[in-house]
Design an enzyme around this catalytic site. Sequence first.
Site, PDB file in Angstrom:
ATOM      1  N   TRP A 103      33.564  50.700  48.746  1.00  0.00           N
ATOM      2  CA  TRP A 103      34.254  50.189  49.938  1.00  0.00           C
ATOM      3  C   TRP A 103      35.687  50.719  49.999  1.00  0.00           C
ATOM      4  CZ3 TRP A 103      30.891  49.026  53.270  1.00  0.00           C
ATOM      5  CH2 TRP A 103      29.689  48.436  52.885  1.00  0.00           C
ATOM      6  N   ASP A 175      41.805  44.547  51.148  1.00  0.00           N
ATOM      7  CA  ASP A 175      40.470  44.198  51.628  1.00  0.00           C
ATOM      8  C   ASP A 175      39.945  43.083  50.718  1.00  0.00           C
ATOM      9  OD1 ASP A 175      37.800  43.947  52.237  1.00  0.00           O
ATOM     10  OD2 ASP A 175      37.268  46.055  51.866  1.00  0.00           O
ATOM     11  N   LYS A 199      30.758  36.418  53.342  1.00  0.00           N
ATOM     12  CA  LYS A 199      30.566  36.111  51.927  1.00  0.00           C
ATOM     13  C   LYS A 199      31.153  34.723  51.622  1.00  0.00           C
ATOM     14  CE  LYS A 199      30.968  41.026  51.505  1.00  0.00           C
ATOM     15  NZ  LYS A 199      29.605  41.433  51.408  1.00  0.00           N
TER      16      LYS A 199
END
Length: 362
Positions: A103, A175, A199
């Site tokens: 990511w 992030d 999440k």
Amino acid sequence: MSGRKWNFNPGPSGLPEPALEKARESLLDFDGTGIGIMETSHRAKEFDAVFQGVKERLARVLGLPADRKILFFGGGASLQFSVLPMNLLPAGGQADYVDTGTWAGKAIKAAELVGKVNVVATSKDDEGKFPRVPSPDEIKTTGGAAYMHLCSNNTIAGTQFHAWPDTGDVPLIVDMSSDIACRELDWSKFDMAYAGAQKNLGPAGVTVVIISDRLLDRCGDSLPMLLNYKAMAAKDSLGNTPPTFPIYMVGLVTQWIEDQGGIRAVEKTNRAKAGLLYGLFDDKPDYFRAPVEKASRSLMNVVWRLPTEDLEKQLIAEATADGFVGLKGHRSVGGLRASIYNAMSLQGVEQLVDYLKKFAAR
Ligand code: PMP
């Protein structure tokens, strides 16, 4: 609730049952209004109360300083990989990025389409794996960088930052998609964070952006409204129809966090949960191989290997049949992964650990 399995999926993942139950009620009749929450106008006073309440509660739960704005976007965290540099990487400027896996790498690629990117630290090893995150002293800012970006929890590699680089005047942007609200943080260290909700905060469909006023002041003015942090802040994220139901759910999930005793209590449970799994691996290293360096182990995504890939396949198949779902490692790295976000109970992890012990004994 009967028939529900232990859900170790990496996201979308399990949500707290009290939040789901309240949502179920609200689908048909939101707080006695006679219409469902999904059917309520984003301009209605009832929704405005929800919306303002979600922002206030999230700020309280996270412990945000007063000069932080909370914005809501569609498009997932992936859209922010691009929107962030579009707003904050000026023409002729440069930004620092830390590479800690998939990511983080995607964020780097997206920023490179906008401007000059310095990859100032990487934890990639000779085999191309990311078994750790760089330590703070490995991460040096470039003089004049517009910002530094890192990914606090690497969902696929199973690594997490537990200490932050000193970036001086360079704003730190994180992030936090897979670990927001999992632990207490000193938010004065971060000028901006973003996280897809799916999440730790709610369902897929909304991304939370938390940004300081000083960073908002630096954002360019020329971007279209929906890609423009400053314009989105000026419109309080209501320039068009926002993802109303996911935002409502973020409110219910943060309410649940408060009902647990806040982030401090949730963190304590998260540490206990992760400790059970890592404890098992450390006790039986010949059978369970934990590839992540201890200092970088994630509280949210616990990854491990078994002696052979056949055993891994067998475990995944048997565990799935026995009610433990989502244990397959990401297809890019293989192995096993238990995503144990906030909503996973200590009991769920205890049962998984018990199951793994029995599997190993057999
Ligand atoms: N960052 C991290 C750390 C992630 O785990 C993910 C998704 N798993 C993303 C970004 C991308 O999120 P989305 O699918 O919401 O774009």
